[in-house]
Design an enzyme around this catalytic site. Structure first.
Site, short mmCIF file in Angstrom:
data_model
loop_
_atom_site.label_atom_id
_atom_site.label_comp_id
_atom_site.label_asym_id
_atom_site.label_seq_id
_atom_site.Cartn_x
_atom_site.Cartn_y
_atom_site.Cartn_z
N CYS A 149 37.75 42.18 -85.75
CA CYS A 149 37.94 42.26 -84.30
C CYS A 149 36.80 41.57 -83.56
CB CYS A 149 38.06 43.70 -83.87
SG CYS A 149 36.69 44.69 -84.47
N ASN A 153 42.07 45.91 -91.27
CA ASN A 153 41.19 44.75 -91.52
C ASN A 153 39.91 45.10 -92.28
OD1 ASN A 153 40.36 46.05 -89.14
ND2 ASN A 153 39.29 44.23 -88.45
P1 NAD Z 1 47.95 48.48 -85.23
O1 NAD Z 1 47.76 48.87 -83.82
O2 NAD Z 1 49.25 47.90 -85.64
O3 NAD Z 1 47.73 49.73 -86.20
C1 NAD Z 1 46.54 50.47 -86.22
C2 NAD Z 1 46.82 51.86 -86.73
O4 NAD Z 1 47.65 52.53 -85.79
C3 NAD Z 1 47.58 51.90 -88.06
O5 NAD Z 1 47.12 52.97 -88.84
C4 NAD Z 1 49.01 52.16 -87.61
O6 NAD Z 1 49.82 52.78 -88.59
C5 NAD Z 1 48.78 53.08 -86.43
N1 NAD Z 1 49.88 53.14 -85.45
C6 NAD Z 1 50.80 52.20 -85.16
N2 NAD Z 1 51.67 52.67 -84.24
C7 NAD Z 1 51.28 53.94 -83.94
C8 NAD Z 1 51.76 54.94 -83.07
N3 NAD Z 1 52.85 54.76 -82.32
N4 NAD Z 1 51.10 56.11 -82.98
C9 NAD Z 1 49.99 56.31 -83.74
N5 NAD Z 1 49.50 55.41 -84.61
C10 NAD Z 1 50.13 54.23 -84.70
O7 NAD Z 1 46.76 47.52 -85.59
P2 NAD Z 1 46.52 46.72 -86.94
O8 NAD Z 1 47.48 45.58 -86.98
O9 NAD Z 1 46.45 47.67 -88.09
O10 NAD Z 1 45.04 46.17 -86.73
C11 NAD Z 1 44.72 44.99 -86.07
C12 NAD Z 1 44.25 45.25 -84.66
O11 NAD Z 1 43.16 46.14 -84.68
C13 NAD Z 1 43.76 44.00 -83.98
O12 NAD Z 1 44.25 43.97 -82.66
C14 NAD Z 1 42.25 44.17 -83.97
O13 NAD Z 1 41.58 43.50 -82.95
C15 NAD Z 1 42.14 45.64 -83.82
N6 NAD Z 1 40.82 46.10 -84.25
C16 NAD Z 1 39.93 46.53 -83.30
C17 NAD Z 1 38.66 46.93 -83.68
C18 NAD Z 1 37.67 47.43 -82.67
O14 NAD Z 1 36.68 48.00 -83.06
N7 NAD Z 1 37.88 47.23 -81.39
C19 NAD Z 1 38.31 46.92 -85.03
C20 NAD Z 1 39.23 46.47 -85.96
C21 NAD Z 1 40.50 46.06 -85.57
#
Ligand code: NAD
Length: 481
Positions: free
Chosen positions: A283, A151
């Site tokens: 987020c 994002n």
């Molecule tokens: P996601 O969990 O699908 O992916 C995030 C990252 O994790 C990506 O790089 C992905 O390739 C990796 N990933 C996925 N499966 C994995 C695994 N098994 N092992 C290791 N890495 C893995 O999330 P997204 O769809 O990219 O992002 C959206 C989410 O992120 C939303 O839920 C949002 O709220 C959250 N978010 C949180 C914050 C915060 O600061 N709390 C900030 C931004 C986004």
């Protein structure tokens, strides 16, 4: 077609598998580059480079580390235009937003931690009666893993990498496979800044393959992760038996509490932003809006009128307020929640439909959507949608507002609109969230702790919290005569 290569040991290289993933431009639905589809072999190669670089980097003077991070910050700043365009194309966000938020903030992250490390001190405790002096060593952990979402691509990638490097660690990092472009460009920026080979290694690929390999690697002792709550749960399960240090920044479903005594015009303008900035894909967006009943009807009318003025369009058009959603599957997920809202008896006050943008007919565009709900426990009020969709609902009393605000599994941020200081003090203490904004939103001082409670994560980033996470504390106790 352009290839998004891995950056390992200071060199760009192809993935071991020889396989590539399509990278889409969300504004027109076209594939415009190919992403390295890396696996455990690439992670192992990146780890070896990081491990070899660690002894020298961790012994580099703080002044030198700081100098390199500040140089990276300056080069990002110099490349603002190029990076902002790359981010807008890769993510679908308005170019205007990438220019004023994403890229300047990525630069600030390196500058902030480049400066913060020069002020990072540890404690000394003299036990007078025992004749001992204790001091705390804050030592870098070694090779650490950083995994980020799509994002705010370069913004959140650098938010992890900068403190990890400042503290003397070497890094294996993976950006989201949905938005890898600016992380790819960061490699050449680091080379230009003189970051020694192997100190930062950027590996591209999917979560289950490249991401999982980072979490499973026994030599990577700490993982800083930002992403979805479900992924975070899985990651915690994988890492726990190896006792890895974990920082998890996860999903949110943030409440926005609006009291009748607030500065109404300011609240209205900021609430439009906190609902729909970055297509609602932050987020920290306030996705559940609770309004005191005495001003509810007025708010509903004024808010909807303002939302209807927002322009959905090509990210590169100067007057675009909302660009494209990040991907087709994500657009479909968000649309499915609009259908759920209708099934649940929610009333769509505006929006709800996809938008066809002239010249970019296959882009992933959606109208900003406001849904009036009647039960704060309904699914659209409980589950993270992460798109341009907000719910609104009235409340009668402060207690009821708090109960609804806290009545979700998430606890990332919250926003409170009121002019009553006593109410501010009472509610701020009781809100179950890592961040409470009062009469403002997304106001960030990088020294402050950042993170969530409940299912929004564990650990804190920001300021010295991040430097503490990326170091191990060791107590040294010296007996003196
Ligand atoms: P996601 O969990 O699908 O992916 C995030 C990252 O994790 C990506 O790089 C992905 O390739 C990796 N990933 C996925 N499966 C994995 C695994 N098994 N092992 C290791 N890495 C893995 O999330 P997204 O769809 O990219 O992002 C959206 C989410 O992120 C939303 O839920 C949002 O709220 C959250 N978010 C949180 C914050 C915060 O600061 N709390 C900030 C931004 C986004």
């Amino acid at each position: 077609m352009q290839k998004i290569l891995n950056y390992i040991n200071g060199e760009y290289c192809e993935p071991h598998s020889g396989e590539w993933l399509d990278n889409y431009n969300p504004s027109n639905g076209e594939v415009y580059s190919q992403i390295a589809n890396s696996n455990a072999t690439d992670i192992s190669k990146a780890y070896d480079a990081a491990k070899a670089a660690f002894p020298e980097w961790s012994n580099t003077t703080i002044e030198e580390r700081s100098r390199i991070l500040l140089k990276i910050a300056a080069i990002i700043e110099r490349n603002l235009d190029r990076l902002a365009k790359a981010e807008a194309k890769d993510n679908g966000k308005p170019l205007s937003l990438a220019r004023v938020v994403d890229i300047p903030r990525a630069s600030s992250n390196f500058r902030f931690f480049g400066n913060a490390i020069t002020q990072f001190a540890s404690d000394a405790h003299e036990s007078v009666g025992l004749g001992t002096m204790n001091y705390t060593l804050r030592q870098p952990i070694g090779v650490v893993g950083c995994i980020s979402p799509w994002n705010l691509p370069l913004y959140l990638f650098s938010w992890k990498i900068a403190p990890a490097l400042a503290a003397g660690n070497t890094v294996v990092a993976k950006p989201s496979e949905v938005t890898p472009m600016t992380a790819y460009l960061l490699g050449e920026i680091c080379t230009e800044a003189g970051l020694p080979k192997g100190v930062l290694n950027i590996v591209h690929g999917t979560g289950p393959s490249a991401g999982q390999a980072i979490v499973e690697h026994p030599g990577i002792k700490a993982i800083s992760f930002t992403g979805g709550t479900k992924t975070g749960e899985h990651l915690a399960r994988t890492a726990a038996p190896m006792f890895k240090k974990l920082s998890l920044e996860l999903g949110g479903k943030n409440p926005n509490l609006i009291f009748a005594d607030c500065d109404y015009d300011k609240m209205l303008a900021v609430t439009v932003k906190s609902s729909f900035a970055n297509q609602g894909q932050i987020c920290l967006c306030g996705s559940r809006i609770f309004v005191e009943s005495s001003i509810y009807e007025k708010f509903k009318k004024d808010f909807v009128a303002k939302v209807q003025q927002l322009k959905v369009g090509n990210p590169f058009d100067a007057d675009t307020n909302l660009g494209a959603l990040v991907s087709k599957p994500h657009l479909e997920k968000v649309q499915s929640y609009i259908a759920i809202a209708e099934d649940e008896g929610g009333k769509i006050l505006c929006g709800g439909k996809s938008v066809t943008v002239k010249g970019s007919e296959n882009g992933y565009y959606l109208e900003p959507t406001v849904i009036e709900v009647y039960d704060d426990q309904c699914r659209v009020n409980q589950e993270e949608i992460f798109g341009p969709v907000v719910t609104i609902m009235p409340f009668e009393t402060e207690e009821e507002a708090l109960q609804m605000a806290n009545g979700v599994k998430y606890g990332l941020s919250s926003t409170l609109w009121t002019s009553d200081l006593n109410r501010t003090m009472r509610i701020s203490k009781k809100l179950e969230a890592g961040i409470v904004w009062v009469n403002t939103w997304l106001n960030r001082d990088l020294r402050t702790p950042f993170g969530g409670v409940k299912d929004s994560g564990v650990g804190r980033e920001g300021g010295f919290e991040a430097l503490r996470f990326f170091t191990e504390a060791k107590n040294v106790c010296i007996k003196y005569e």
